[in-house]
Design a protein around this motif. Structure first.
Motif, PDB file in Angstrom:
ATOM      1  N   LEU A  21       0.682  -1.181  -0.074  1.00 56.72           N
ATOM      2  CA  LEU A  21      -0.057  -0.034   0.076  1.00 56.72           C
ATOM      3  C   LEU A  21       0.837   1.380  -0.108  1.00 56.72           C
ATOM      4  O   LEU A  21       0.479   2.132  -0.749  1.00 56.72           O
ATOM      5  CB  LEU A  21      -0.950  -0.054   1.302  1.00 56.72           C
ATOM      6  CG  LEU A  21      -2.020  -1.016   1.178  1.00 56.72           C
ATOM      7  CD1 LEU A  21      -2.677  -0.964   2.534  1.00 56.72           C
ATOM      8  CD2 LEU A  21      -2.885  -0.913   0.115  1.00 56.72           C
ATOM      9  N   GLN A  22       2.071   1.185   0.741  1.00 54.58           N
ATOM     10  CA  GLN A  22       2.820   2.366   0.814  1.00 54.58           C
ATOM     11  C   GLN A  22       3.432   2.822  -0.522  1.00 54.58           C
ATOM     12  O   GLN A  22       3.708   3.773  -0.976  1.00 54.58           O
ATOM     13  CB  GLN A  22       3.856   2.358   2.042  1.00 54.58           C
ATOM     14  CG  GLN A  22       3.224   2.202   3.446  1.00 54.58           C
ATOM     15  CD  GLN A  22       4.006   1.893   4.456  1.00 54.58           C
ATOM     16  OE1 GLN A  22       5.069   1.348   4.123  1.00 54.58           O
ATOM     17  NE2 GLN A  22       3.684   2.487   5.814  1.00 54.58           N
ATOM     18  N   HIS A  25       1.098   4.461  -2.768  1.00 54.21           N
ATOM     19  CA  HIS A  25       0.704   5.570  -2.108  1.00 54.21           C
ATOM     20  C   HIS A  25      -0.966   5.482  -2.026  1.00 54.21           C
ATOM     21  O   HIS A  25      -1.598   6.245  -2.317  1.00 54.21           O
ATOM     22  CB  HIS A  25       0.841   6.725  -2.979  1.00 54.21           C
ATOM     23  CG  HIS A  25       2.505   7.058  -3.215  1.00 54.21           C
ATOM     24  ND1 HIS A  25       3.412   7.219  -2.369  1.00 54.21           N
ATOM     25  CD2 HIS A  25       3.212   6.765  -4.535  1.00 54.21           C
ATOM     26  CE1 HIS A  25       4.548   7.252  -2.915  1.00 54.21           C
ATOM     27  NE2 HIS A  25       4.687   6.979  -4.214  1.00 54.21           N
ATOM     28  N   ARG A  27      -4.044   4.024   0.709  1.00 57.26           N
ATOM     29  CA  ARG A  27      -4.504   4.192   2.173  1.00 57.26           C
ATOM     30  C   ARG A  27      -5.510   3.062   2.153  1.00 57.26           C
ATOM     31  O   ARG A  27      -6.536   3.451   1.384  1.00 57.26           O
ATOM     32  CB  ARG A  27      -4.944   5.329   2.776  1.00 57.26           C
ATOM     33  CG  ARG A  27      -3.973   6.263   3.241  1.00 57.26           C
ATOM     34  CD  ARG A  27      -4.252   7.616   3.848  1.00 57.26           C
ATOM     35  NE  ARG A  27      -5.534   7.963   3.384  1.00 57.26           N
ATOM     36  CZ  ARG A  27      -6.045   9.322   3.083  1.00 57.26           C
ATOM     37  NH1 ARG A  27      -5.208  10.061   3.529  1.00 57.26           N
ATOM     38  NH2 ARG A  27      -7.200   9.380   2.733  1.00 57.26           N
ATOM     39  N   SER A  29      -8.246   2.862   4.039  1.00 60.20           N
ATOM     40  CA  SER A  29      -9.655   3.410   4.358  1.00 60.20           C
ATOM     41  C   SER A  29     -10.066   4.159   3.072  1.00 60.20           C
ATOM     42  O   SER A  29     -11.255   4.162   2.956  1.00 60.20           O
ATOM     43  CB  SER A  29      -9.343   4.406   5.344  1.00 60.20           C
ATOM     44  OG  SER A  29      -8.418   5.622   5.021  1.00 60.20           O
ATOM     45  N   ASP A  30      -9.334   4.410   1.959  1.00 59.02           N
ATOM     46  CA  ASP A  30      -9.717   4.870   0.564  1.00 59.02           C
ATOM     47  C   ASP A  30     -10.190   3.828  -0.286  1.00 59.02           C
ATOM     48  O   ASP A  30     -10.541   4.079  -1.239  1.00 59.02           O
ATOM     49  CB  ASP A  30      -8.774   5.771   0.040  1.00 59.02           C
ATOM     50  CG  ASP A  30      -8.310   7.035   0.925  1.00 59.02           C
ATOM     51  OD1 ASP A  30      -9.432   7.615   1.513  1.00 59.02           O
ATOM     52  OD2 ASP A  30      -7.237   7.744   0.623  1.00 59.02           O
ATOM     53  N   ASP A  54      -9.638   3.360  -5.608  1.00 57.23           N
ATOM     54  CA  ASP A  54      -8.983   4.368  -4.679  1.00 57.23           C
ATOM     55  C   ASP A  54      -9.963   5.645  -4.762  1.00 57.23           C
ATOM     56  O   ASP A  54     -10.037   6.281  -5.500  1.00 57.23           O
ATOM     57  CB  ASP A  54      -7.695   4.931  -4.943  1.00 57.23           C
ATOM     58  CG  ASP A  54      -7.086   5.721  -3.851  1.00 57.23           C
ATOM     59  OD1 ASP A  54      -7.770   6.246  -3.197  1.00 57.23           O
ATOM     60  OD2 ASP A  54      -6.007   5.969  -3.940  1.00 57.23           O
ATOM     61  N   SER A  56      -9.916   8.584  -3.092  1.00 58.69           N
ATOM     62  CA  SER A  56      -9.091   9.537  -3.046  1.00 58.69           C
ATOM     63  C   SER A  56      -8.746  10.144  -4.235  1.00 58.69           C
ATOM     64  O   SER A  56      -8.430  11.263  -4.494  1.00 58.69           O
ATOM     65  CB  SER A  56      -8.099   9.454  -1.943  1.00 58.69           C
ATOM     66  OG  SER A  56      -7.014   8.700  -2.499  1.00 58.69           O
TER      67      SER A  56
END
Length: 132
Positions: A21-22, A25, A27, A29-30, A54, A56
């Protein structure tokens, strides 16, 4: 190309490592998943596939960048239809809406004056064609 509401919704869990995930980029929760119906994005996404979006990321790239399934595919609602297609932002604020399966689904433009009838749910960041 519609979201169906049922009494017993189908649930699918996807597991992603924190490092993954990192790296992208993202999250957790998105992220949200949807099952796709239709053939407009074949051979990238098939009828019955799951896509993870995603929430976001709701701004499509401009037409100045080359069209690419990984960068331009979004889930969105336009007027009364919910679609999974590639989007490109035009210089005037409108959007090109592009399918991969062009023999059955023609490209069209959402004029800048009609963008208020558009709701982008998110960018497709993962897809899966089968589940256990």
């Amino acid at each position: 190309h519609r979201i169906a509401i049922t009494e017993n919704p189908e649930v699918k869990f996807r597991f992603y490592g924190l490092e993954s995930l990192q790296k992208h980029h993202l999250r957790a929760s998105d992220l949200v998943a949807f099952r796709v119906g239709g053939s407009s994005m074949e051979p990238y996404i098939f009828d019955g596939d799951w896509v993870v979006i995603d929430r976001s990321r709701v701004v499509p790239p401009s037409v100045a960048k080359p069209l690419n399934c990984r960068c331009n595919t979004f889930v969105f609602r336009y007027e009364d239809g919910i679609m999974v297609k590639m989007l490109q932002t035009l210089p005037d604020g409108g959007l090109n809406v592009v399918s991969l399966n062009t023999s059955e689904h023609k490209e069209f433009t959402i004029p800048a004056g009609s963008v208020d009838h558009l709701e982008i749910f998110g960018k497709v960041v993962d897809r899966s064609g089968w589940a256990l």
